[in-house]
Write a protein that holds these residues in place. Structure first.
Motif, short mmCIF file in Angstrom:
data_model
loop_
_atom_site.label_atom_id
_atom_site.label_comp_id
_atom_site.label_asym_id
_atom_site.label_seq_id
_atom_site.Cartn_x
_atom_site.Cartn_y
_atom_site.Cartn_z
N THR A 1 -54.02 16.67 -32.47
CA THR A 1 -53.50 17.79 -33.26
C THR A 1 -52.72 17.27 -34.46
O THR A 1 -51.85 16.41 -34.34
N ASP B 1 -51.64 21.50 -38.50
CA ASP B 1 -51.99 22.50 -37.48
C ASP B 1 -50.72 23.02 -36.80
O ASP B 1 -50.54 24.23 -36.62
N ARG C 1 -48.56 25.21 -39.27
CA ARG C 1 -49.13 26.51 -39.63
C ARG C 1 -49.40 27.40 -38.43
O ARG C 1 -49.18 28.61 -38.50
N ASN C 2 -49.91 26.82 -37.36
CA ASN C 2 -50.42 27.66 -36.27
C ASN C 2 -49.52 27.73 -35.05
O ASN C 2 -49.68 28.60 -34.21
N THR D 1 -46.21 28.26 -43.15
CA THR D 1 -47.57 28.38 -43.71
C THR D 1 -47.60 28.01 -45.20
O THR D 1 -48.60 28.23 -45.86
N LYS E 1 -50.96 24.26 -47.20
CA LYS E 1 -52.27 24.93 -47.06
C LYS E 1 -53.35 23.96 -46.60
O LYS E 1 -53.40 22.82 -47.04
N PRO E 2 -54.26 24.45 -45.77
CA PRO E 2 -55.43 23.65 -45.43
C PRO E 2 -56.52 23.88 -46.48
O PRO E 2 -56.91 25.02 -46.73
#
Lengths: 230, 719
Positions: free
Chosen positions: A94, A98, A101-102, A107, A110-111
């Motif tokens: 991981t 990740d 953001r998740n 957030t 940015k991906p």
């Protein structure tokens, strides 16, 4: 000149072995619902609360637990914007991005390319800009992470953020957090950069709308503010 | 109520001036919630299974092993799907985490039937080529075959004839936020809530409602912030429909956004072109004939059209190039389909036509600026050629290419843009509340162009308020409808709609507060947060005090766009100075000037940002970008961001954006300009390389290798 690093420390080799074994998480982890942002929200996002809820104690990757399928997951604590965040049952593969953001609520990063070419996920790791998409969450333990959200001083904008607003150094805004982070790292090291130095410092960030010209101006405006202490 | 014209530019407070982007703060602090950032409670992550072969059928799709994986909550399959490219979507999974979803994707078993394939347009045109669509459709479609005047006679009597073949590459949009959305079914599956990365909230709503066979009124689409589209993001797409289905099946919200690889292969591109152009001119330089044979590829089923002869071939009476012959083919290949991309067709057309014009100028020994002024009937552009030339330092240009001493040569180039645009189809609501707040609602969306700022600036102008007094609410299908943001129509649609509606709300406010000022409503005006009598400005009410009189009955007016406030048709010119190192082939852009007419300019600051952005995208197209397909495997080699090159910080020259503020342009009403300034950049760069070296690099991108090859053809290679 700040540079982007893909590995913050030398723990990676140790983790690679674990990664090789890593398969899917156990049923428990998948079904617990604790892997979502809502969980963190629910418990206030503090280390203590999370540990209490999950029944685990604060631990590090070395004390990771085995799932039934042999995957090794770990409860880790990340320092983000000066706050300790406990994150439970993190898989070795991981990424920091990740988790930010998740599993937490950051957030801003940015991906975009997800392979360390565009810089949209840039965060500061011990003051240096790094690509959060290419750092394992476990590797980020023990380091000070600052995201674009963490550049704010209360409600006050960071001088770099202020300069971006004034110079209109953004359009769609998707790359903007990464650029803000890179410029913040630059002006912290060099408060009087030449245009060339600005360009070099930003060569790890890509923008598709074409805001570079304005970003250069913002970087120099911000540097001047920092230099003059205004 | 009759529509009131725009105030004269000289009387404007906000419009035509610089207004700071109203959503800049959330964007620089990371607080702006993009569609990619939305993650409802318990949301699952969706991922696609894609075809590994460029021409195949997914005969059977077995998801049993994927579904058995703990954490996988829903699957979607398209068994029997015929895939005409590698990367086509044939199945999808929704799982608790992205990692689990990735594991599940790997466990989907597909039995493929494979067919011969072809991924290069030049191969697909050969008689023995593999067929993209099997026996059902040929690889080549004659898309245009037109002739006017007497082309052959014009060539025979010409003072100069030029002949060249120019090519442009496939360019992918490379939006930073990938395509996709988050879907959640509410009210026991009755209503669908969608957060989409789109240029058209209403077009997404329509497509989803149609595909899911439900009323449009049961679907709400929101786009608060979106990370770039450039023409590729109008529909729900397969990704949107699949996302909604996975969410329905799982009984949980699902977030499904394309991976970077999928974004590069599946979400559109600008088609390629190969243009063999012959052109003739008389001794004064008037172009008399244009003869083109062209082809290009827009993927496996899309066209590759472009307007020709561009700019200097305006149809009129008489047409400016009276003799013309155009034959053009669309070529299908097993690769991603084209979609609209910023000024679809125009940059390709510009690259071939502007090169042709410069070659005529060399052949006739006429200055390229003079030749353009002579052949372009548009009076605004005639003035813009001179202006752009002056600003770039055209007087320093060597009429004789490559005349500089030493290996580093300086060159100048110029090119032109035209665009239609225009506005319409937009409604808005303006609310004025007793606490003084002014809320504007419009179902448009901000792509980063500054639409939210336009909404606030226009409302503030009309209501006599400051921009920060306005609450602009956009990007939601619950607001009055507006069209998709394409064709440079957004500003020209939205600004007039906001103006008309704000005027109506203000008229209502005047009616309500007139008694308190002892005046007729038509004797009131709103200036500097004040409502005052026109005949006696000393009799006034502060805005807040006036609104307080509204009590429990706020004002809410809904009106629409009026065509008298916007216009279509715009002119632009781009000029370039660059250097070419003849030893390495390295091209360095020194400066670009972008002169652009925009009608009534709403926000000069964000408009200039658009010009800068367009120039940078144009540089990127000219020098860096190229979709590379692998002949053997049929895959895109560079479906990522390290080998699909877009311009970076080190590539950026000095850029001078020039908004054309001539009174006759400002008085035309609002004209959108998102697209036109990108058009002539690559052409102007190509012409500047030719001017620097004497060698014509006839294909995009202009890489060092192509420069060296062109020099070698001219016998000018170094070493």
């Amino acid at each position: 000149m700040p540079e982007h690093e893909s590995t913050p420390d030398d723990t990676r080799a140790d983790l690679e072995e674990e990664q090789a074994d890593a398969r899917e998480p156990d049923e428990d982890g998948a079904a617990s619902g604790m892997s979502r942002r809502s969980f963190i929200k629910g418990v206030g996002g503090t280390a203590v609360a999370t540990a209490a809820m999950s029944g685990a104690t604060e631990t590090d990757a070395a004390e990771a637990s085995d799932g039934p399928d042999g995957v090794r997951v770990a409860n880790i604590t990340l320092s983000i914007n000066g706050e300790a965040h406990a994150v439970s049952r993190v898989e070795p593969r991981t990424t920091l991005l990740d988790v930010l953001r998740n599993r937490l609520e950051y957030t801003g990063a940015k991906p975009v390319c997800e392979r360390a070419s565009c810089g949209a996920c840039s965060v500061l790791l011990d003051g240096k800009p790094v690509y959060a998409c290419s750092i394992l969450a476990m590797d980020a333990e023990g380091h000070e992470i600052v995201t674009v959200e963490g550049l704010l001083d209360g409600d006050s904008l960071h001088p770099v953020q202020e300069a971006f607003v004034e110079e209109d150094a953004l359009m769609c805004g998707f790359c903007t957090p990464g650029f803000v982070v890179s410029v913040a790292a630059l002006v912290a090291e060099n408060d009087d950069p030449t245009l060339d130095e600005v360009k070099k410092a930003l060569s790890g960030n890509l923008c598709r709308c074409g805001t570079y010209t304005r970003v250069f101006a913002a970087a120099q405006t911000a540097a001047r503010r920092v230099r003059e202490g205004t | 109520m009759a529509v009131i014209p725009w105030k004269p530019a000289g009387e404007m407070t906000h419009i035509t001036k610089n207004t700071t982007r109203v959503d800049a703060v959330p964007k620089v602090t990371g607080k702006a919630e993009f569609s990619y950032d939305v993650l409802p409670k318990d949301a699952l992550i969706g991922l696609f299974v894609t075809s590994p072969y460029p021409n195949c059928t997914a005969v059977t799709v077995d998801t049993a092993a994927a579904e058995a994986l703990p954490g996988v909550k829903a699957v979607w399959t398209d068994e029997g799907k015929v895939c005409r490219m590698a990367g086509e979507f044939v199945a999808a999974v929704a799982a608790e985490t992205r990692d689990i979803a990735r594991d599940a994707v790997r466990r989907v078993r597909v039995e493929w039937e494979r067919y011969p394939f072809v991924v290069k347009a030049e191969d697909a045109r050969q008689p023995n080529s593999a067929q993209v669509h099997g026996a059902t459709r040929p690889n080549v479609n004659r898309a245009a075959d037109d002739e006017a005047g007497d082309v052959d006679a014009a060539f025979e009597s010409a003072a100069a004839v030029v002949d060249g073949t120019y090519s442009t590459q496939v360019q992918t949009h490379t939006s930073l936020e990938s395509h996709g959305m988050t879907c959640r079914w509410d009210d026991a599956g009755e209503n669908l809530r969608v957060w989409a990365s789109t240029q058209g909230v209403f077009s997404v709503r329509g497509e989803l409602a149609g595909a899911l066979e439900m009323p449009e009124s049961s679907v709400v689409v929101t786009t608060d912030y979106m990370g770039g589209g450039f023409g590729s993001k109008f529909g729900a797409g397969v990704e949107g429909i699949v996302c909604a289905r996975l969410a329905r099946d799982a009984g949980r919200a699902v977030k499904l956004l394309l991976t970077r690889e999928q974004e590069q292969t599946n979400s559109g591109n600008r088609p390629s072109s190969v243009q063999h152009i012959r052109a003739a001119a008389d001794a004064e330089g008037r172009v008399t004939a244009f003869d083109m044979e062209a082809h290009g590829t827009g993927g496996y089923s899309q066209g590759a059209g472009f307007p020709a002869p561009y700019i200097y071939g305006v149809f009129g009476d008489p047409p400016s190039i009276p003799n013309r012959r155009i034959v053009r083919d669309d070529v299908y290949i097993n690769a991603g389909n084209a979609r609209a991309m910023r000024a679809p067709g125009h940059p390709q057309a510009s690259f071939g036509m502007e090169a042709t014009m410069d070659e005529l100028a060399y052949a006739l020994d006429i200055d390229p600026v003079d030749l353009r002024v002579l052949n372009d009937p548009n009076e605004t552009r005639q003035a813009q050629y001179r202006d752009a030339a002056k600003r770039i330092g055209w007087s320093r240009r060597n009429a004789e290419p490559g005349a500089d001493a030493g290996p580093v040569k300086t060159g100048f180039g110029i090119g032109a843009a035209r665009w239609g645009g225009g506005g319409g189809g937009t409604r808005a609501t303006v609310e004025i509340h007793s606490d003084g707040s002014a809320v504007v609602k419009c179902g448009t969306q901000d792509l980063g162009t500054g639409t939210r700022t336009v909404v606030a600036a226009v409302a503030a102008e009309q209501l006599g308020l400051a921009v920060e007094d306005i609450t602009p609410l956009i990007g939601d299908t619950r607001f009055p409808p507006s069209g998709g943001s394409g064709g440079s129509t957004t500003c020209a649609s939205v600004a007039p709609a906001i103006k008309v509606t704000a005027d109506a709300a203000l008229a209502t406010l005047f009616g309500r507060v007139a008694p308190a000022l002892d005046a007729q409503a038509d004797n009131l005006e709103a200036v500097d947060r004040t409502i005052r009598r026109i005949d006696d400005p000393s009799k006034s009410l502060a805005w807040a005090d006036a609104c307080a009189l509204l009590g429990a009955e706020p004002i809410s007016e809904t009106e629409q766009h009026d065509g008298s406030l916007s216009s279509r048709g715009t002119a632009g010119v781009c000029s370039v100075e660059l250097t070419v190192d003849e030893e390495t082939g390295d091209v360095r852009i020194q400066k670009v000037v972008s002169v652009q007419e925009a009608g009534l300019v709403i926000d000069k600051l964000t408009l200039e940002s658009q010009l800068i952005g367009a120039v940078i995208q144009g540089i990127s197209y000219a020098l860096h970008e190229d979709r590379v397909m692998d002949r053997l495997l049929g895959h895109q080699v560079n479906a990522n961001m390290e080998f699909y090159k877009i311009s970076g910080a080190m590539d950026i020259p000095e850029i001078e954006p020039v908004v054309w503020m001539a009174e006759e342009s400002l008085s035309r009403g609002v004209i959108g300009i998102g697209e036109p300034p990108v058009i002539p950049v690559a052409a102007a760069i190509g012409n500047a390389v030719r001017n620097a070296t004497g060698a014509r690099v006839a294909g995009l991108p202009i890489t060092p290798r192509r420069v060296l090859e062109a020099l070698e053809r001219e016998g000018r290679a170094q070493g």
